[in-house]
Design a protein around this motif. Structure first.
Motif, short mmCIF file in Angstrom:
data_model
loop_
_atom_site.label_atom_id
_atom_site.label_comp_id
_atom_site.label_asym_id
_atom_site.label_seq_id
_atom_site.Cartn_x
_atom_site.Cartn_y
_atom_site.Cartn_z
N VAL A 54 0.81 -1.22 0.00
CA VAL A 54 0.00 0.00 0.00
C VAL A 54 0.84 1.27 0.00
O VAL A 54 0.33 2.35 0.31
N ASP A 55 2.11 1.19 -0.37
CA ASP A 55 2.93 2.40 -0.44
C ASP A 55 2.38 3.40 -1.46
O ASP A 55 2.55 4.61 -1.30
N ASP A 56 1.73 2.89 -2.50
CA ASP A 56 1.18 3.79 -3.53
C ASP A 56 -0.04 4.56 -3.03
O ASP A 56 -0.54 5.42 -3.74
N TRP A 57 -0.51 4.26 -1.83
CA TRP A 57 -1.64 4.98 -1.25
C TRP A 57 -1.21 6.06 -0.25
O TRP A 57 -2.05 6.79 0.28
N LYS A 58 0.08 6.17 0.04
CA LYS A 58 0.51 7.00 1.16
C LYS A 58 0.21 8.48 0.97
O LYS A 58 0.04 9.21 1.96
N ASN A 59 0.14 8.96 -0.26
CA ASN A 59 -0.16 10.37 -0.50
C ASN A 59 -1.63 10.62 -0.81
O ASN A 59 -2.00 11.71 -1.25
N ILE A 60 -2.46 9.60 -0.61
CA ILE A 60 -3.90 9.73 -0.82
C ILE A 60 -4.58 9.79 0.53
O ILE A 60 -4.38 8.92 1.39
N ASP A 61 -5.35 10.83 0.75
CA ASP A 61 -6.04 11.01 2.03
C ASP A 61 -7.14 9.98 2.20
O ASP A 61 -7.80 9.58 1.25
N GLY A 62 -7.34 9.57 3.44
CA GLY A 62 -8.40 8.63 3.77
C GLY A 62 -9.23 9.13 4.93
O GLY A 62 -8.97 10.20 5.50
N SER A 63 -10.21 8.34 5.29
CA SER A 63 -11.08 8.66 6.43
C SER A 63 -11.01 7.51 7.42
O SER A 63 -11.08 6.34 7.02
N ALA A 64 -10.87 7.83 8.70
CA ALA A 64 -10.79 6.81 9.75
C ALA A 64 -12.14 6.71 10.46
O ALA A 64 -12.76 7.72 10.80
N PHE A 65 -12.58 5.47 10.65
CA PHE A 65 -13.88 5.22 11.25
C PHE A 65 -13.76 4.27 12.43
O PHE A 65 -13.01 3.29 12.37
#
Length: 360
Positions: A54-65
């Protein structure tokens, strides 16, 4: 024929393991949700690879639930492993999702209910509610596409008990050629339902089957305790039990599918859809059951499929070539008009009589 029988056996397994069993909710079910929560899928072409890394996701913001019991969303009963992070992205053709949730590693090959599992749910019908998975009031012997029209929801469920980490599962040639949403290899299945009692693989229904359906999803999984990649089945269980860390799940599917039966949600760039995510985990080592899952919310979460931001902010720039072209065009027009004017003046000049030389 054998494939169709295999898919039917899969449905029977769902029933036996409780995945399709009725939900038994708390006596006084209530929901205190934040319906304004958004998961945003930005335009990121050529960035995501479905490999479990998942290194390619590190600059993509997410939401924590916070992850609460789906049938009794009490904060005191939240999943004690921590929150789930949900990220989304799209490349103009496919939409991508990444789920991250902390959990000690546990894996029992062939026993999906003894390891982690996840599912997505999306609203299809305008009247489809999060509560009771579409909310159609019909019973299993009366629910049909007509009696439950408007209550359709789209489901994707991934049980990793037969899935090798880092390998792709979901839509495959064998199952798709038979017109089903099944996955005989890794149990990443494409389903739809109208309520918890009326759930089917894409292509199947209470009265008729349709051979045009297919599994549009692809996905994989990983755990942070793994020390190398390139796993094969002989490497199972892939890591030591009870290793602390996090599970990662990556998925993709087309924004638009070939569905003609209201069995798939359709996503549009610039539009918002409604979704939710479920999580199963063998708490205290006990196998989970179908209705014993956690959820990121007790109501729909909003999914925004955002357009390319560079197109929205781009300001047209006039290049030097454009200016030179405009100047050349202006010069040509002026020259053309001048030639017409000179020709007109010459045509109005009086003719001089011809005088023979003999008369001079």
């Amino acid at each position: 024929m054998l494939g169709r029988v295999s898919s039917l056996v899969t449905i029977l397994i769902f029933v036996q393991t409780g995945i399709l069993n009725s939900h038994h909710e708390a006596a006084h079910w209530s929901c205190d949700s934040n319906t304004d929560t958004h998961v945003q899928a930005h335009f990121n072409p050529g960035r995501i690879t479905l490999d479990g890394q998942v290194d390619d996701w590190k600059n993509i913001d997410g939401s924590a639930f916070s992850v609460l019991p789906a049938l009794d969303p009490d904060a005191d009963k939240a999943y004690n492993g921590g929150k789930m992070t949900v990220k989304a992205s799209h490349d103009g053709k496919d939409v991508f999702f990444m789920l991250q949730v902390d959990g000690d590693y546990t894996y029992s090959e062939g026993y999906s209910n003894k390891t982690a599992s996840v599912a997505f749910m999306f609203q299809i019908g305008e009247n489809a509610s999060y509560h009771r998975m579409g909310g159609c009031e019909e019973e299993p012997d009366t629910c049909t596409s007509k009696s439950c029209k408007g209550h359709e929801v789209d489901l994707m469920h991934f049980s990793i008990g037969t899935a090798i980490p880092g390998r792709l599962y979901g839509g495959n040639l064998l199952d798709n050629s038979e017109g089903t949403g099944g996955d005989r290899f890794g149990h990443l299945v494409d389903l739809y339902c109208w309520n918890p009692h009326c759930r089917y693989l894409d292509g199947y229904g209470p009265s008729v089957n349709d051979t045009s359906a297919q599994n549009d999803w692809k996905g994989t999984w990983w755990h942070s305790s793994f020390t190398h990649s390139g796993f094969i089945n002989d490497d199972s269980p892939y890591s030591s039990s009870n290793q602390s860390g996090a599970y990662y799940f990556e998925f993709s599917r087309p924004l638009r599918t070939m569905d003609r039966l209201q069995q798939d949600a359709q996503f549009t760039i610039g539009k918002t859809s409604k979704m939710s995510v479920a999580f199963w985990y063998p708490m205290d080592g006990k196998p989970w059951h179908g209705s014993g899952h956690f959820s990121i919310s007790c109501d729909w979460i909003l999914l925004d499929i955002l357009p390319d931001s560079s197109e929205l902010t781009k300001v047209p720039q006039r290049s030097s070539w454009d200016a030179a072209t405009a100047f050349s065009l202006l010069f040509s027009v002026v020259a053309f008009c001048t030639s017409i004017f000179v020709g007109h003046r010459v045509s109005r000049t009086k003719n001089i009589p011809f005088t023979p030389m003999s008369n001079l």
